[in-house]
Design a protein around this motif. Sequence first.
Motif, PDB file in Angstrom:
ATOM      1  N   VAL A  31      32.963  47.133  29.530  1.00  0.00           N
ATOM      2  CA  VAL A  31      32.531  46.998  30.923  1.00  0.00           C
ATOM      3  C   VAL A  31      31.310  46.086  31.004  1.00  0.00           C
ATOM      4  O   VAL A  31      31.219  45.204  31.862  1.00  0.00           O
ATOM      5  CB  VAL A  31      32.230  48.389  31.543  1.00  0.00           C
ATOM      6  N   CYS A  32      30.380  46.271  30.092  1.00  0.00           N
ATOM      7  CA  CYS A  32      29.171  45.449  30.048  1.00  0.00           C
ATOM      8  C   CYS A  32      29.521  43.973  29.879  1.00  0.00           C
ATOM      9  O   CYS A  32      28.972  43.108  30.558  1.00  0.00           O
ATOM     10  CB  CYS A  32      28.282  45.920  28.899  1.00  0.00           C
ATOM     11  N   GLU A  69      31.120  42.613  33.035  1.00  0.00           N
ATOM     12  CA  GLU A  69      30.095  42.398  34.058  1.00  0.00           C
ATOM     13  C   GLU A  69      29.308  41.120  33.786  1.00  0.00           C
ATOM     14  O   GLU A  69      28.945  40.389  34.716  1.00  0.00           O
ATOM     15  CB  GLU A  69      29.151  43.602  34.138  1.00  0.00           C
ATOM     16  N   GLU A 101      31.357  38.324  34.978  1.00  0.00           N
ATOM     17  CA  GLU A 101      31.292  38.280  36.444  1.00  0.00           C
ATOM     18  C   GLU A 101      29.976  37.654  36.902  1.00  0.00           C
ATOM     19  O   GLU A 101      29.962  36.805  37.806  1.00  0.00           O
ATOM     20  CB  GLU A 101      31.427  39.696  36.997  1.00  0.00           C
ATOM     21  N   ASP A 102      28.868  38.040  36.272  1.00  0.00           N
ATOM     22  CA  ASP A 102      27.559  37.486  36.623  1.00  0.00           C
ATOM     23  C   ASP A 102      27.517  35.973  36.383  1.00  0.00           C
ATOM     24  O   ASP A 102      26.827  35.249  37.100  1.00  0.00           O
ATOM     25  CB  ASP A 102      26.443  38.159  35.832  1.00  0.00           C
TER      26      ASP A 102
END
Length: 158
Positions: free
Chosen positions: A93-94, A97, A100-101
């Motif tokens: 998940v990290c 993310e 995504e960032d």
Amino acid sequence: MVSKEYKRDSSLREKFQLLRSITNSHAESETSIIEDASKYIKKLKHKVKKINNETTSEQYFCDPTDPMVTVETLEKGFMINIMSGKNEPGMLVCVLEAFEDLGLEVVEARVSCTESFSLHAMGISNNDDIGENMDAEAVKQAVSEAVRTWSDSHDPKV
């Protein structure tokens, strides 16, 4: 005129002297020089094996939890590889993310989250303007930092 046999013997003697000097042999007879060379080769093999074992041991002493991140620039996007010796819930998940960032969309990915963590993902930019300005090193730094931050916040030693 020098005979072929004399040239061959002379060449052979030179090669034995070369072998003798390389192996630091003090032997005089050809048989003894060959025996010394054989011992020398065994000794070198032992040294190579010892060095290989030391190198392997050093690799085990390196922190297997430190993630290894590599990023390769593709025609459109990046190939991102992440490998870590440990896997804990939330690491994937990290990483996603972080993508995504960065404005990266994962087009294709292979993930293994059993005992260790391994991710091979192809990401392309959601925004063409950002994608043209983004380079592999920036992606690598951002993903590495995200994984490191996640690891530090989930480290049982802390």
